[in-house]
Write an enzyme that holds these catalytic residues in place. Structure first.
Site, PDB file in Angstrom:
ATOM      1  CB  CYS A   8      -0.906  -0.003   1.226  1.00 55.40           C
ATOM      2  SG  CYS A   8      -2.283   1.145   1.028  1.00 55.40           S
ATOM      3  CG  ASP A 131      -4.499  -0.708  10.340  1.00 56.78           C
ATOM      4  OD1 ASP A 131      -3.402  -1.200  10.689  1.00 56.78           O
ATOM      5  OD2 ASP A 131      -4.603   0.455   9.885  1.00 56.78           O
TER       6      ASP A 131
END
Ligand SMILES: O=C(O)c1ccccc1N[C@@H]1O[C@H](COP(=O)(O)O)[C@@H](O)[C@H]1O
Length: 224
Positions: A8, A131
């Site tokens: 990412c 996360d």
């Protein structure tokens, strides 16, 4: 069983090329101005063209409004939206319906209580991303390089595909996957030399470590 690998916060042609050649399954582009990985729409368009179907393009947004999502659709035409803010279940439903793209909802995890919202989101999302919950004074809700306690997912029973992120790097993927049994790993800071600066060698090492973890899991399954 292949472990999905998402790199990412890519923001240059060179590091995107490295991620694609090293075999990333998903490449993530951040559209969130406070982030050091934020992309302009023009750069998003250029990088999106470079992908050429070799990986899934993921657009990361944080509580984005429709006008922003319209622009991202036009520039990047993402394969998946990663919703990393406080988007409600109803907002997820609207985004899926309006844009016809799968959504991956990021859920912040710090304690077991954080998993209480899971059933609501799991009913609508196509994938969940667990996360680390950011500190209260953080300037962004992710991409901070901090892990959460993976034991919290040890007894998770979720039919939906899920990934983990937060402080992952080549040296800890194996343990993260062993404890969480996640089907995918997502990294940003762990493949950077400084916030927003991706390091090609770290990207390659991360993907190598993920593939080794995958091999290990297959071998463990076959000796059972
Ligand atoms: O990368 C960012 O700047 C970011 C900004 C806002 C929301 C999420 C962001 N990144 C995502 O956070 C996780 C964890 O990243 P890290 O590996 O700990 O740096 C990951 O999903 C990133 O895609």
């Amino acid at each position: 069983m292949s472990l999905l690998v998402k790199i990412c916060g890519l923001s240059t042609r060179e590091t995107l090329q490295t991620a694609l050649e090293a075999g990333a399954d998903m490449v993530g582009f951040v559209f969130f101005p406070p982030s050091p990985r934020h992309l302009s729409l023009e750069l998003g368009r250029e990088l999106g063209r470079q992908v050429k179907g070799r990986a899934l393009k993921v657009a990361l947004t944080v509580d984005a409004d429709d006008a922003t999502l319209d622009n991202i659709m036009d520039a990047l035409s993402p394969d998946i939206f990663q919703l990393h803010g406080k988007e409600s279940v109803a907002r997820l439903r609207d985004i899926k319906q309006k844009y016809g793209r799968p959504v991956m909802k990021a859920l912040p995890v710090e304690t077991a209580a954080d998993l209480a919202v899971l059933p609501g989101y799991a009913a609508v999302a196509d994938r969940i991303l667990f996360d680390a919950r950011p500190p209260k004074d953080a300037t962004r809700p992710g991409g901070l390089g901090a892990p959460f306690d993976w034991h919290l997912l040890q007894n998770l029973e979720l039919a939906l595909p899920y990934m983990v992120s937060g402080g992952l790097h080549a040296g800890n993927i194996a343990e993260a996957v062993r404890l969480t049994r996640a089907g995918g790993v997502d990294v940003s800071s762990g493949v950077e030399s400084a916030p927003g600066v991706k390091d090609p060698e770290m990207i390659k090492a991360f993907i190598r470590a993920a593939r080794a973890t995958q091999e290990l899991s297959v071998r463990e399954l076959s000796v059972r």
